[in-house]
Design a protein around this motif. Structure first.
Motif, mmCIF file in Angstrom:
data_model
loop_
_atom_site.group_PDB
_atom_site.id
_atom_site.type_symbol
_atom_site.label_atom_id
_atom_site.label_comp_id
_atom_site.label_asym_id
_atom_site.label_seq_id
_atom_site.Cartn_x
_atom_site.Cartn_y
_atom_site.Cartn_z
ATOM 1 N N ASP A 1 0.724 -1.184 -0.017
ATOM 2 C CA ASP A 1 -0.001 0.213 -0.009
ATOM 3 C C ASP A 1 0.954 1.212 0.168
ATOM 4 O OD1 ASP A 1 -2.346 -1.670 0.404
ATOM 5 O OD2 ASP A 1 -2.469 -1.232 2.249
ATOM 6 N N LEU B 1 1.092 5.464 0.878
ATOM 7 C CA LEU B 1 0.583 6.559 1.441
ATOM 8 C C LEU B 1 1.119 7.791 0.689
ATOM 9 C CD1 LEU B 1 1.084 5.704 5.177
ATOM 10 C CD2 LEU B 1 -1.240 5.529 3.800
ATOM 11 N N ARG C 1 -4.818 6.372 0.080
ATOM 12 C CA ARG C 1 -3.908 4.963 0.319
ATOM 13 C C ARG C 1 -4.146 4.531 -0.768
ATOM 14 N NH1 ARG C 1 -1.705 1.482 3.931
ATOM 15 N NH2 ARG C 1 -1.910 2.984 5.633
#
Length: 167
Positions: free
Chosen positions: A139, A141, A148
């Protein structure tokens, strides 16, 4: 490095008394040095050319923190320098347990992804953190906002980033 913190004196030695290959090997032992060339000019001046290892990411696991370079080699942390690179937070057990995980066959796809981000002008400025979950999926950021991006496994990297750019 060449004088072992001023314990060995090089200044004033004759050209014949200086072992260039030994000096190069001393410099190359430093983890932040990718390559080094040492030469002596006709006057006797020592010329040193150093290529630095460039941190690609800073890795945080349960038990340790370190940088990796573009080849996946672990670099130690420095009290004098903090690289502006994405932070990798990993819960993936193999990253924590395997020394030089990113230089291994298993870590190859993760390293490819990190180098892709580093080289891409847009993504290198947008992605601030990469989370690797227990399954090894990723994932991202972003620097701005609280988005996300669920990237999944580090495969088909170029295709996934192309589709993200289209969105």
């Amino acid at each position: 490095i060449m004088t072992d913190n001023k314990k060995k004196i090089i200044k004033g030695l004759s050209k014949q008394a200086i072992n260039i290959k030994h000096l190069e090997s001393l410099i190359k032992e430093n983890k932040f040095v990718n390559d080094a060339k040492v030469s002596i000019d006709h006057v006797g001046n020592i010329e040193v050319s150093v290529t630095q290892n460039t941190p690609t990411a800073r890795i945080f696991t349960k038990s340790r923190s370190f940088y990796i370079d573009q080849n996946g080699t672990e670099l130690p942390l420095s009290n004098k320098y903090s690289a502006r690179v994405p932070v990798i937070v990993s819960k993936y057990e193999n990253v924590d347990k395997k020394i030089d995980f990113f230089a291994s066959k298993e870590g190859e796809s993760y390293l490819f992804l990190l180098n892709y981000i580093r080289k891409d002008e847009f993504w290198s400025k947008q992605i601030s953190e990469v989370d690797i979950n227990k399954k090894g999926e990723l994932d991202f950021l972003m620097q701005i906002g609280e988005q996300r991006i669920e990237f999944g496994a580090p495969e088909s990297v170029e295709s996934k980033f192309f589709r993200l750019n289209v969105l």
